[in-house]
Design an enzyme around this catalytic site. Structure first.
Site, PDB file in Angstrom:
ATOM      1  N   CYS A 226      -6.107  -0.370   9.604  1.00 55.21           N
ATOM      2  CA  CYS A 226      -5.671   0.318  11.059  1.00 55.21           C
ATOM      3  C   CYS A 226      -4.955   1.433  11.292  1.00 55.21           C
ATOM      4  O   CYS A 226      -4.504   1.690  10.175  1.00 55.21           O
ATOM      5  CB  CYS A 226      -4.926  -1.001  11.724  1.00 55.21           C
TER       6      CYS A 226
ATOM      7  N   LYS B 101       0.820  -0.959  -0.007  1.00 51.33           N
ATOM      8  CA  LYS B 101      -0.046  -0.018   0.052  1.00 51.33           C
ATOM      9  C   LYS B 101       0.953   1.225   0.073  1.00 51.33           C
ATOM     10  O   LYS B 101       1.569   1.459   1.025  1.00 51.33           O
ATOM     11  CB  LYS B 101      -0.867   0.079   1.393  1.00 51.33           C
TER      12      LYS B 101
ATOM     13  N   LYS C 298     -11.952   0.485   9.987  1.00 51.03           N
ATOM     14  CA  LYS C 298     -10.698   0.480  11.235  1.00 51.03           C
ATOM     15  C   LYS C 298     -11.519   0.630  12.470  1.00 51.03           C
ATOM     16  O   LYS C 298     -12.577   1.373  12.704  1.00 51.03           O
ATOM     17  CB  LYS C 298     -10.058   1.743  10.876  1.00 51.03           C
TER      18      LYS C 298
ATOM     19  N   ASP D   6      -1.035  -3.787   9.188  1.00 49.93           N
ATOM     20  CA  ASP D   6       0.455  -3.697   9.368  1.00 49.93           C
ATOM     21  C   ASP D   6       0.944  -2.770  10.421  1.00 49.93           C
ATOM     22  O   ASP D   6       2.069  -2.353  10.594  1.00 49.93           O
ATOM     23  CB  ASP D   6       1.155  -3.489   8.105  1.00 49.93           C
TER      24      ASP D   6
ATOM     25  N   ASP E 149     -12.016   6.007   3.372  1.00 49.35           N
ATOM     26  CA  ASP E 149     -11.231   5.953   4.524  1.00 49.35           C
ATOM     27  C   ASP E 149     -11.824   6.948   5.358  1.00 49.35           C
ATOM     28  O   ASP E 149     -12.698   6.749   6.093  1.00 49.35           O
ATOM     29  CB  ASP E 149      -9.964   5.811   4.306  1.00 49.35           C
TER      30      ASP E 149
ATOM     31  N   ASP F 255      -5.356  -4.537   5.487  1.00 45.92           N
ATOM     32  CA  ASP F 255      -4.189  -3.773   5.756  1.00 45.92           C
ATOM     33  C   ASP F 255      -3.822  -3.670   7.315  1.00 45.92           C
ATOM     34  O   ASP F 255      -4.262  -2.543   7.859  1.00 45.92           O
ATOM     35  CB  ASP F 255      -4.296  -2.116   5.321  1.00 45.92           C
TER      36      ASP F 255
ATOM     37  N   LYS G 228       1.693   5.310  -0.080  1.00 46.41           N
ATOM     38  CA  LYS G 228       1.058   6.503   0.411  1.00 46.41           C
ATOM     39  C   LYS G 228       1.563   7.655  -0.786  1.00 46.41           C
ATOM     40  O   LYS G 228       2.567   7.640  -1.348  1.00 46.41           O
ATOM     41  CB  LYS G 228       1.733   7.189   1.600  1.00 46.41           C
TER      42      LYS G 228
END
Length: 324
Positions: free
Chosen positions: A271, A146, A243, A295, A222, A293, A148
């Site tokens: 998360c 992923k 999340k 991590d 998101d 996701d 950014k």
């Protein structure tokens, strides 16, 4: 009788720096909530939603001041969503499971968590740095990265990531930075580089910007999606990122996942930065998700003892939350 034993703030260092379009983090503060009934003890962890003005200290104070019913369903009505409610809700799940003598996954009526093929985050940087980070992540066994992005130079960054990790799957997080760009054109260029999804291209609260946009890639909400109450205004998105801190706990996150799927949304489970105590509950929501996701603990310099274990790009359940 169930009572809140404590709500404390802990600071955990990040491995290097975690960089997104809004800035860099070298550590993360989490709030840890402990509840008990005189015999059993449950714990939960939350990470403050910084872009909404939350702080770990404020979350701890909110938990300590809470005087409502200590029941998971009651929390949805008596406590605002956010990291404080998440920490308290997860602590209550942990306590209830220990009291019943069963693991949390069984209590929640979901499949036993198996290994999760989590994405690994490539922090925002210049193309050369992101290429190097992608090559290193692929060598560690991660099959999904992923990236950014910042809305400026994104195509060069993803081209570099693809050069560094030609065989991995890619998703990108625009962190609201594409709001004034031609979203369909940006997505088209990244699709040619093998990107399969774009997260939060527009400002939260300005979702109407996506009306009429014909993106070749699915667009995932998101910052625009916190709880079930948000789904009505997300019709121009294709997916939602769930999340636990945004949802305000495992109880709402599970309900959000069910309702989102029923409405035709694809599901990502993500998360905040945090330890495995905060990540482990999300593993229950992540079973069967389209993208995972989780991590957040892998990006820390160290994790809690007994935390999630990484094997060849997959997370395996630990034993510090939800087990007996």
């Amino acid at each position: 009788m169930t009572r809140i034993i404590s709500a404390t703030v802990e600071r955990w260092p990040v491995a290097g720096a975690f960089i997104i379009s809004r800035g860099a983090k070298t550590s993360v503060d989490v709030v840890v909530c402990t509840v008990g009934d005189g015999t059993h003890v449950g714990r939960g962890e939350g990470t403050a939603i910084y872009y909404e003005g939350e702080t770990a200290e404020g979350c701890a104070a909110a938990i300590q001041a809470y005087a409502g019913p200590l029941e998971r369903e009651a929390l949805l009505e008596t406590m605002p969503r956010g990291a404080a409610r998440n920490a308290l809700d997860c602590a209550l799940w942990d306590l209830e499971a220990k009291r019943a003598g069963v693991p949390v996954w069984q209590l929640a009526g979901v499949e036993m968590p198996g290994p999760l093929p989590t994405a690994f985050t490539i922090s925002l940087g210049d193309p050369e740095k992101m290429e190097s980070d992608a090559r290193e992540a692929a060598a560690r066994g991660f099959g999904l990265l992923k990236c950014k992005l910042t809305g400026d130079g994104d195509r060069a960054r993803i081209a570099a990531v693809r050069a560094g990790a030609p065989a991995v799957r890619l998703i990108v997080d625009a962190n609201e930075s594409w709001h004034d760009l031609d979203i369909a054109d940006e997505a088209r260029a990244l699709a040619e580089l093998g990107v399969e999804m774009v997260e939060q291209p527009v400002f939260h609260g300005r979702e109407e910007r996506l009306a009429g946009v014909r993106s070749p890639l699915p667009l995932c909400a998101d910052e625009s999606c916190h709880t079930r109450a948000d789904l009505d205004r997300l019709g121009d998105f294709d997916a939602v990122n769930i999340k636990l801190d945004k949802a305000g706990g495992l109880t709402e996150a599970l309900a959000l996942s069910r309702e989102a799927r029923a409405r035709g949304f694809r599901v990502m489970v993500g998360c905040m930065l945090g330890t495995s105590l905060g990540i482990a509950p999300a593993a229950l929501v992540a079973q069967g998700a389209d993208w995972i996701d989780l991590d957040g603990a892998l990006l820390l310099a160290k994790d809690r003892e007994g935390g999630l274990e990484l094997r060849e790009g997959q997370l395996w359940p630990g034993n510090l939350w939800g087990e007996i």
